[in-house]
Design a protein around this motif. Structure first.
Motif, PDB file in Angstrom:
ATOM      1  N   ARG A 196      33.101  40.886  43.985  1.00  0.00           N
ATOM      2  CA  ARG A 196      32.247  41.999  43.584  1.00  0.00           C
ATOM      3  C   ARG A 196      31.460  42.510  44.780  1.00  0.00           C
ATOM      4  O   ARG A 196      31.154  41.763  45.704  1.00  0.00           O
ATOM      5  N   VAL A 244      33.795  45.818  41.061  1.00  0.00           N
ATOM      6  CA  VAL A 244      34.400  44.490  40.989  1.00  0.00           C
ATOM      7  C   VAL A 244      35.889  44.646  41.267  1.00  0.00           C
ATOM      8  O   VAL A 244      36.505  45.643  40.876  1.00  0.00           O
ATOM      9  N   VAL A 255      32.040  44.338  32.003  1.00  0.00           N
ATOM     10  CA  VAL A 255      30.745  44.002  32.597  1.00  0.00           C
ATOM     11  C   VAL A 255      29.742  43.757  31.470  1.00  0.00           C
ATOM     12  O   VAL A 255      29.626  44.566  30.548  1.00  0.00           O
ATOM     13  N   CYS A 282      38.659  45.982  32.796  1.00  0.00           N
ATOM     14  CA  CYS A 282      37.445  45.531  33.450  1.00  0.00           C
ATOM     15  C   CYS A 282      36.340  45.375  32.406  1.00  0.00           C
ATOM     16  O   CYS A 282      36.233  46.182  31.471  1.00  0.00           O
ATOM     17  N   ILE A 299      23.139  41.750  36.011  1.00  0.00           N
ATOM     18  CA  ILE A 299      24.540  41.531  35.660  1.00  0.00           C
ATOM     19  C   ILE A 299      24.696  40.081  35.249  1.00  0.00           C
ATOM     20  O   ILE A 299      24.432  39.175  36.037  1.00  0.00           O
ATOM     21  N   MET A 342      30.911  39.651  35.094  1.00  0.00           N
ATOM     22  CA  MET A 342      31.904  40.684  35.373  1.00  0.00           C
ATOM     23  C   MET A 342      33.260  40.016  35.277  1.00  0.00           C
ATOM     24  O   MET A 342      33.439  38.917  35.817  1.00  0.00           O
TER      25      MET A 342
END
Length: 121
Positions: free
Chosen positions: A71, A78, A97, A95, A31, A34
């Motif tokens: 998160r 999240v 990501v 949202c 990741i 986010m």
């Protein structure tokens, strides 16, 4: 294909609180970022809060001290805790990501469908 699903939006009075959640249907091996964005009618989408892979956070000036992003990697989720809400916070919240679902795949940008937040008395 990973999907992001937001929840927690709704109607709240000024000064109230809401907690938005964004759950991923799949897991990410990497990741990069986010974040939560919002878009009010007639305005461009803007970044409200973000958290990097290293868990550094950043906030729009207009929400500093009122909103908190967090998160939960185990739950692929999240959150955005929103306190002391104002009418100008009214918008559709999205949202986002940026990450990789597999090391053989490139980093991709994923978006949720949006959840409406309305702050009004």
């Amino acid at each position: 294909q990973v999907q992001l699903v937001e929840s927690g939006g709704g109607l709240v009075q000024p000064g109230g609180s809401l907690r938005l959640s964004c759950a991923s249907s799949g897991s990410f091996v990497v990741i990069t970022f986010m974040g939560w964005y919002r878009q009010a009618p007639g305005k461009e989408r803007e970044l409200v809060a973000g958290i990097t892979g290293g868990r550094s956070t950043n906030y729009a000036e207009s929400v500093k001290g009122r909103f908190t992003i967090s998160r939960d990697n185990a739950k692929n989720t999240v959150y955005l805790q929103m306190n002391s809400l104002k009418p100008e916070d009214t918008a559709v919240y999205y949202c986002n990501v940026m990450g990789r679902t597999d090391l053989s795949q490139p980093t991709r940008n994923y978006w949720g469908q949006g959840t409406q937040v309305t702050v009004s008395s």
